[in-house]
Scaffold this active site. Structure first.
Site, PDB file in Angstrom:
ATOM      1  N   THR A  25       0.838  -1.192   0.000  1.00  0.00           N
ATOM      2  CA  THR A  25       0.000   0.000   0.000  1.00  0.00           C
ATOM      3  C   THR A  25       0.877   1.249   0.000  1.00  0.00           C
ATOM      4  O   THR A  25       1.824   1.346   0.781  1.00  0.00           O
ATOM      5  CB  THR A  25      -0.920  -0.003   1.230  1.00  0.00           C
ATOM      6  OG1 THR A  25      -1.827  -1.095   1.117  1.00  0.00           O
ATOM      7  CG2 THR A  25      -1.708   1.286   1.339  1.00  0.00           C
ATOM      8  N   GLN A  98      -3.806  -7.002  -7.068  1.00  0.00           N
ATOM      9  CA  GLN A  98      -4.275  -7.657  -5.846  1.00  0.00           C
ATOM     10  C   GLN A  98      -5.650  -7.113  -5.449  1.00  0.00           C
ATOM     11  O   GLN A  98      -5.824  -5.899  -5.290  1.00  0.00           O
ATOM     12  CB  GLN A  98      -3.292  -7.451  -4.694  1.00  0.00           C
ATOM     13  CG  GLN A  98      -3.671  -8.295  -3.474  1.00  0.00           C
ATOM     14  CD  GLN A  98      -2.867  -7.949  -2.243  1.00  0.00           C
ATOM     15  OE1 GLN A  98      -2.951  -6.834  -1.747  1.00  0.00           O
ATOM     16  NE2 GLN A  98      -2.109  -8.900  -1.734  1.00  0.00           N
ATOM     17  N   HIS A 174      -6.518 -11.348  -1.936  1.00  0.00           N
ATOM     18  CA  HIS A 174      -5.822 -11.097  -0.662  1.00  0.00           C
ATOM     19  C   HIS A 174      -6.568 -11.804   0.466  1.00  0.00           C
ATOM     20  O   HIS A 174      -7.615 -11.351   0.925  1.00  0.00           O
ATOM     21  CB  HIS A 174      -5.771  -9.590  -0.405  1.00  0.00           C
ATOM     22  CG  HIS A 174      -4.730  -9.168   0.593  1.00  0.00           C
ATOM     23  ND1 HIS A 174      -4.102 -10.057   1.438  1.00  0.00           N
ATOM     24  CD2 HIS A 174      -4.208  -7.947   0.882  1.00  0.00           C
ATOM     25  CE1 HIS A 174      -3.235  -9.402   2.203  1.00  0.00           C
ATOM     26  NE2 HIS A 174      -3.273  -8.117   1.874  1.00  0.00           N
ATOM     27  N   ASN A 177      -3.123 -10.943   6.186  1.00  0.00           N
ATOM     28  CA  ASN A 177      -2.910  -9.665   6.882  1.00  0.00           C
ATOM     29  C   ASN A 177      -4.097  -9.166   7.696  1.00  0.00           C
ATOM     30  O   ASN A 177      -4.224  -7.976   7.955  1.00  0.00           O
ATOM     31  CB  ASN A 177      -2.492  -8.585   5.883  1.00  0.00           C
ATOM     32  CG  ASN A 177      -1.134  -8.847   5.260  1.00  0.00           C
ATOM     33  OD1 ASN A 177      -0.664  -9.972   5.247  1.00  0.00           O
ATOM     34  ND2 ASN A 177      -0.508  -7.817   4.729  1.00  0.00           N
ATOM     35  N   TYR A 179      -7.307  -9.105   6.884  1.00  0.00           N
ATOM     36  CA  TYR A 179      -8.404  -8.506   6.129  1.00  0.00           C
ATOM     37  C   TYR A 179      -9.570  -9.492   5.993  1.00  0.00           C
ATOM     38  O   TYR A 179      -9.587 -10.533   6.641  1.00  0.00           O
ATOM     39  CB  TYR A 179      -7.895  -7.989   4.787  1.00  0.00           C
ATOM     40  CG  TYR A 179      -6.841  -6.905   4.950  1.00  0.00           C
ATOM     41  CD1 TYR A 179      -7.095  -5.792   5.763  1.00  0.00           C
ATOM     42  CD2 TYR A 179      -5.594  -6.999   4.354  1.00  0.00           C
ATOM     43  CE1 TYR A 179      -6.140  -4.802   5.952  1.00  0.00           C
ATOM     44  CE2 TYR A 179      -4.632  -6.017   4.538  1.00  0.00           C
ATOM     45  CZ  TYR A 179      -4.912  -4.921   5.338  1.00  0.00           C
ATOM     46  OH  TYR A 179      -3.956  -3.949   5.535  1.00  0.00           O
ATOM     47  N   ARG A 226      -3.331 -15.161  -1.729  1.00  0.00           N
ATOM     48  CA  ARG A 226      -2.299 -14.940  -0.711  1.00  0.00           C
ATOM     49  C   ARG A 226      -2.849 -15.232   0.680  1.00  0.00           C
ATOM     50  O   ARG A 226      -3.964 -14.817   1.009  1.00  0.00           O
ATOM     51  CB  ARG A 226      -1.803 -13.493  -0.759  1.00  0.00           C
ATOM     52  CG  ARG A 226      -0.581 -13.234   0.119  1.00  0.00           C
ATOM     53  CD  ARG A 226      -0.195 -11.773   0.100  1.00  0.00           C
ATOM     54  NE  ARG A 226       1.246 -11.590   0.297  1.00  0.00           N
ATOM     55  CZ  ARG A 226       1.801 -10.586   0.957  1.00  0.00           C
ATOM     56  NH1 ARG A 226       1.034  -9.663   1.522  1.00  0.00           N
ATOM     57  NH2 ARG A 226       3.101 -10.486   1.065  1.00  0.00           N
ATOM     58  N   ASN A 234      -3.291  -6.758  12.284  1.00  0.00           N
ATOM     59  CA  ASN A 234      -4.618  -6.135  12.351  1.00  0.00           C
ATOM     60  C   ASN A 234      -5.575  -6.846  13.305  1.00  0.00           C
ATOM     61  O   ASN A 234      -6.774  -6.961  13.039  1.00  0.00           O
ATOM     62  CB  ASN A 234      -5.224  -6.045  10.951  1.00  0.00           C
ATOM     63  CG  ASN A 234      -4.498  -5.045  10.073  1.00  0.00           C
ATOM     64  OD1 ASN A 234      -4.201  -3.930  10.497  1.00  0.00           O
ATOM     65  ND2 ASN A 234      -4.195  -5.436   8.835  1.00  0.00           N
ATOM     66  N   GLY A 310       9.640  -6.772  -0.569  1.00  0.00           N
ATOM     67  CA  GLY A 310       8.838  -5.575  -0.367  1.00  0.00           C
ATOM     68  C   GLY A 310       9.662  -4.310  -0.339  1.00  0.00           C
ATOM     69  O   GLY A 310       9.844  -3.645  -1.348  1.00  0.00           O
TER      70      GLY A 310
END
Length: 353
Positions: A25, A98, A174, A177, A179, A226, A234, A310
């Site tokens: 991001t 993504q 995605h 992470n 989400y 992923r 999170n 990354g």
């Protein structure tokens, strides 16, 4: 590092090397979610990577969590992404967009409709969110009804079609992470007692149905996914059944012949070995924080077909050339990761400079 620079086939495309750029991001999209002109330059600068995986891109208004992130569900979004993909392809690169629905990891201040976030259950993640007015606590989300879950699955399908229309080589779903997809998988964020909660099979249902909808729309050869097993980003706690969850989930997804599986690895080596045995298609592995000299270890050992990086990719548009020449790397400007504008985005020097 010789094997890193060999070609590899994923889905219906051949990558020129086995190094990928991780999704990151960057908060540089226009307020309506259209990728800016800067994004086309940013991604094209990094087209020497075998595979570029774009920053998380929301499939709907509800899918947005952070300010100035791109979408892929309007005509304007599609036109913006066309500029990105054409620039990448002109430089000989490959790019997957993504698809990221953040679920509860959102704040009304950051979304176009300013509504309450949606999630498997009405449980706040217990973390703060950056907004234009500074950090704020993330509010409690609204639990999705079963009919609404079907609508979200349709949003992923529509977004995947839009990504291909925009010229992407494929999409990455995605599921990591913390989400929305991982929220369905995890015991502390999914307290449902219907077909999407409770048992491992029920908690995995949403991920599988999203994947099937996407491959029905664009084909399995253009679809990656992923996961971040045992990750706690999170506010996520997957629970004691997490290993059994991924055994079941990856086994089921393996039947669908996807382009690849992308694992964000958190150090459980036996689990990664087991995933490699379960997964018969290309496996992409990301190990955040590893030293540079270990960049090629997973590819050399056969664990990974592609290794993603990354922060090195962010600060070094010509990372591939620098690695080949054993040249020094640029240091990332950590103060400008999310500040908008060209600085800290497209102004990192190339080796030749």
């Amino acid at each position: 590092m010789k094997k890193l620079f060999e070609e590899v086939r994923i889905g219906d495309v051949t990558l020129k090397n086995r190094l990928g750029m991780s999704p990151m991001t960057r908060n540089r999209a226009l307020p309506d979610g259209t990728p800016s002109e800067l994004a086309a330059e940013y991604y094209s600068q990094r087209a020497s990577f075998g595979l570029i995986i774009s920053e998380g891109t929301q499939p709907s208004d509800d899918g947005q969590g952070y300010f100035n992130t791109p979408g892929i569900y309007t005509a304007s979004h599609i036109e913006g992404w066309k500029k990105v993909t054409s620039r990448v392809h002109n430089e000989g690169g490959r790019i997957f967009i993504q698809l990221m629905h953040v679920g509860r990891v959102s704040h009304p201040d950051n979304t176009p409709h300013h509504r309450q976030a949606v999630a498997p259950s009405a449980i706040a993640p217990g973390i703060e969110m950056h907004t234009a007015e500074g950090k704020k606590d993330i509010p409690t989300p609204r639990e999705l009804g079963q009919n609404e879950i079907k609508e979200v699955i349709q949003e992923f399908r529509t977004a995947a079609a839009a990504a291909i229309e925009a010229g992407a080589d494929g999409v990455e779903i995605h599921g990591a992470n913390g989400y929305l997809i991982q929220q369905f998988l995890s015991e502390n964020s999914n307290l449902r007692q219907d077909a999407y909660g409770g048992t491992i099979e029920n908690r995995a249902r949403f991920a599988i149905e999203v994947t099937k909808a996407v491959i029905d729309e664009i084909g399995p050869e253009k679809t990656g996914i992923r996961f971040s097993p045992q990750g706690t980003l999170n506010g996520i706690e997957e629970g004691d059944t997490n290993i059994e969850m991924y055994r079941y989930l990856i086994g089921e997804l393996n039947k669908l012949n996807l382009a690849y599986l992308h694992i964000m690895h958190f150090g459980n080596e036996p689990l990664l070995q087991e995933i490699r045995q379960l997964w018969t298609q290309p496996l992409v592995v990301n190990r955040a924080g590893r030293p540079l000299e270990q960049l090629t270890v997973d590819v050399d050992s056969g664990i990974a077909d592609v290794s993603t990086v990354g922060i090195w990719a962010l600060a070094n548009p010509d990372f591939i050339e620098r690695i080949k020449k054993n040249a020094p790397l640029n240091e990332p400007d950590l103060n400008r990761l999310y500040t908008g504008g060209a600085q800290g985005y497209i102004d990192y020097p190339f080796l030749e400079a």
